[in-house]
Design a protein around this motif. Structure first.
Motif, PDB file in Angstrom:
ATOM      1  N   PHE A  25       0.826  -1.202   0.000  1.00 42.35           N
ATOM      2  CA  PHE A  25       0.000   0.000   0.000  1.00 42.35           C
ATOM      3  C   PHE A  25       0.868   1.264   0.000  1.00 42.35           C
ATOM      4  CE2 PHE A  25      -3.657  -2.595   1.327  1.00 42.35           C
ATOM      5  CZ  PHE A  25      -4.669  -1.968   0.629  1.00 42.35           C
ATOM      6  N   PHE A  26       2.161   1.107   0.358  1.00 39.00           N
ATOM      7  CA  PHE A  26       3.053   2.264   0.487  1.00 39.00           C
ATOM      8  C   PHE A  26       4.223   2.228  -0.482  1.00 39.00           C
ATOM      9  CE2 PHE A  26       1.090   1.278   4.599  1.00 39.00           C
ATOM     10  CZ  PHE A  26       0.439   2.469   4.854  1.00 39.00           C
ATOM     11  N   SER A  27       4.268   1.227  -1.354  1.00 43.26           N
ATOM     12  CA  SER A  27       5.350   1.150  -2.336  1.00 43.26           C
ATOM     13  C   SER A  27       4.795   0.563  -3.625  1.00 43.26           C
ATOM     14  CB  SER A  27       6.506   0.288  -1.814  1.00 43.26           C
ATOM     15  OG  SER A  27       6.069  -1.049  -1.584  1.00 43.26           O
ATOM     16  N   ASP A  28       5.465   0.859  -4.726  1.00 43.22           N
ATOM     17  CA  ASP A  28       4.992   0.439  -6.035  1.00 43.22           C
ATOM     18  C   ASP A  28       5.869  -0.665  -6.600  1.00 43.22           C
ATOM     19  OD1 ASP A  28       2.951   2.427  -6.132  1.00 43.22           O
ATOM     20  OD2 ASP A  28       4.490   3.912  -6.621  1.00 43.22           O
ATOM     21  N   ALA A  29       5.242  -1.749  -7.024  1.00 40.57           N
ATOM     22  CA  ALA A  29       5.973  -2.810  -7.709  1.00 40.57           C
ATOM     23  C   ALA A  29       6.454  -2.282  -9.055  1.00 40.57           C
ATOM     24  CB  ALA A  29       5.079  -4.035  -7.908  1.00 40.57           C
ATOM     25  N   PRO A  30       7.715  -2.540  -9.429  1.00 45.74           N
ATOM     26  CA  PRO A  30       8.300  -1.936 -10.634  1.00 45.74           C
ATOM     27  C   PRO A  30       7.855  -2.587 -11.939  1.00 45.74           C
ATOM     28  CG  PRO A  30       9.910  -3.343  -9.562  1.00 45.74           C
ATOM     29  CD  PRO A  30       8.709  -3.335  -8.668  1.00 45.74           C
ATOM     30  N   PHE A  31       6.571  -2.455 -12.245  1.00 46.35           N
ATOM     31  CA  PHE A  31       6.085  -2.865 -13.564  1.00 46.35           C
ATOM     32  C   PHE A  31       4.854  -2.042 -13.897  1.00 46.35           C
ATOM     33  CE2 PHE A  31       3.387  -5.421 -10.882  1.00 46.35           C
ATOM     34  CZ  PHE A  31       2.206  -5.614 -11.592  1.00 46.35           C
ATOM     35  N   GLY A  32       4.446  -2.100 -15.178  1.00 48.96           N
ATOM     36  CA  GLY A  32       3.311  -1.297 -15.601  1.00 48.96           C
ATOM     37  C   GLY A  32       3.614   0.187 -15.498  1.00 48.96           C
ATOM     38  N   ARG A  33       2.633   0.961 -15.039  1.00 51.03           N
ATOM     39  CA  ARG A  33       2.802   2.409 -14.972  1.00 51.03           C
ATOM     40  C   ARG A  33       3.865   2.821 -13.947  1.00 51.03           C
ATOM     41  NH1 ARG A  33      -2.454   3.888 -14.935  1.00 51.03           N
ATOM     42  NH2 ARG A  33      -3.018   1.713 -15.149  1.00 51.03           N
ATOM     43  N   PHE A  34       4.245   1.890 -13.058  1.00 50.13           N
ATOM     44  CA  PHE A  34       5.238   2.206 -12.037  1.00 50.13           C
ATOM     45  C   PHE A  34       6.627   1.679 -12.391  1.00 50.13           C
ATOM     46  CE2 PHE A  34       1.158   1.800  -9.669  1.00 50.13           C
ATOM     47  CZ  PHE A  34       0.999   3.144  -9.395  1.00 50.13           C
ATOM     48  N   GLY A 266      -2.727   2.619  -8.051  1.00 42.76           N
ATOM     49  CA  GLY A 266      -3.076   3.083  -9.386  1.00 42.76           C
ATOM     50  C   GLY A 266      -4.181   4.124  -9.363  1.00 42.76           C
ATOM     51  N   HIS A 267      -5.129   3.963  -8.451  1.00 45.22           N
ATOM     52  CA  HIS A 267      -6.214   4.925  -8.304  1.00 45.22           C
ATOM     53  C   HIS A 267      -5.657   6.291  -7.892  1.00 45.22           C
ATOM     54  CE1 HIS A 267     -10.334   6.215  -7.551  1.00 45.22           C
ATOM     55  NE2 HIS A 267     -10.006   6.578  -6.325  1.00 45.22           N
ATOM     56  N   VAL A 268      -4.743   6.282  -6.962  1.00 43.88           N
ATOM     57  CA  VAL A 268      -4.090   7.539  -6.539  1.00 43.88           C
ATOM     58  C   VAL A 268      -3.326   8.147  -7.714  1.00 43.88           C
ATOM     59  CG1 VAL A 268      -2.306   8.502  -5.034  1.00 43.88           C
ATOM     60  CG2 VAL A 268      -3.956   6.852  -4.118  1.00 43.88           C
TER      61      VAL A 268
END
Length: 289
Positions: A25-34, A266-268
């Protein structure tokens, strides 16, 4: 009787996603838009990573059905009609997910090698456990007369509904990229400076109410599949849940707890990138979250 590693695997696939859930919830997995681009050897082609990673699950399931590595002393009963149908639904999902969908995708952001490793590991364990369960004497006995049970066909119908609308909502996203490519990257939208990929606000169907209807529909799909293939666990206590939860329902649990934070992040992101993003649109559950 199953191999002792079967129960160890059940608990690992239940608890490991549960532990990762609050962290993501506090970090982004490094794929897709992140994802982040660059010249590192660890940054890989997104479409190729997706295909390899997703093919692991059906491969592991089929291997377990044929060779039964975690079945200790169980008889090798032939799969019944309901067992074969449940297996077929799983394979249909992954044939679309691993082959048809990525090959029809106009573009996909780069992905880190860590995503390939973690996703393949999860899919390997998940597929192995599912194959072990579906080829077990317990599954054979439970599903033996399933074709005569209305609940079985309700589960299959729910699977079909979730599968179809998962594709429908994914197609909305693919159309955004196809149109952007056809117009040479439309001016309206978010062009990620690092990924060189195009994003815009999706509309239509459940996008009217939530940002990630494809996630919700996938959960619905797997709930229907699990309902068709396995009994619910006992809910009298947490210990009874752990003791009786079977791999199809563990898969449902894992899908929800791993995808829910992704939907939130993603919503954020949508709200940050698009000032005009609908304020009343929820992340993944209409009117609720």
């Amino acid at each position: 009787m199953t191999h002792p590693l079967y129960d160890v695997g059940r608990m690992c696939l239940f608890f490991i996603p549960s532990l990762f859930c609050p962290l993501t919830f506090f970090s982004d997995a490094p794929f897709g838009r992140f994802a982040r681009s660059g010249n590192s050897i660890f940054i890989l082609d997104g479409i190729k990573v997706w295909i390899v990673m997703e093919l692991v699950a059906p491969t592991a399931l089929l291997y377990s059905l044929i060779y039964r590595p975690l079945s200790a002393g169980e008889s090798s009963l032939p799969l019944s009609g309901p067992q074969l149908l449940v297996v077929s639904l799983f394979l249909v999902h992954y044939f679309h997910r691993a082959i048809i969908s990525p090959l029809r995708t106009p573009s996909r952001s780069k992905s880190h090698a860590g995503i390939l490793l973690s996703g393949s590991s999860f899919n390997s364990f998940n597929g192995t456990l599912l194959g072990t369960y579906l080829s077990s004497d317990f599954a054979h006995a439970y599903l033996k007369d399933a074709f005569s049970r209305p609940s079985f066909w309700v589960g299959v119908a729910v699977w079909a509904l979730g599968f179809w609308y998962n594709i429908v909502h994914d197609e909305v996203l693919l159309d955004l990229r196809r149109h952007a490519q056809a117009k040479g990257k439309a001016k309206k939208g978010a062009l990620d400076a690092e990924n060189k990929d195009y994003y815009a606000i999706p509309h239509g169907y459940l996008y009217r109410w939530i940002s990630y209807p494809n996630y919700l529909c996938e959960w619905i799909e797997w709930i229907g599949w699990a309902a068709a293939g396995a009994p619910l666990p006992e809910f009298s206590s947490f210990g009874s849940v752990l003791r009786t939860i079977l791999p199809p329902w563990i898969m449902v649990w894992g899908a929800v707890v791993l995808m829910l934070p992704r939907a939130y992040r993603g919503h954020v992101w949508y709200h940050e990138k698009f000032p005009e993003y609908p304020k009343d649109r929820k992340a993944v559950i209409p009117y609720i979250y």
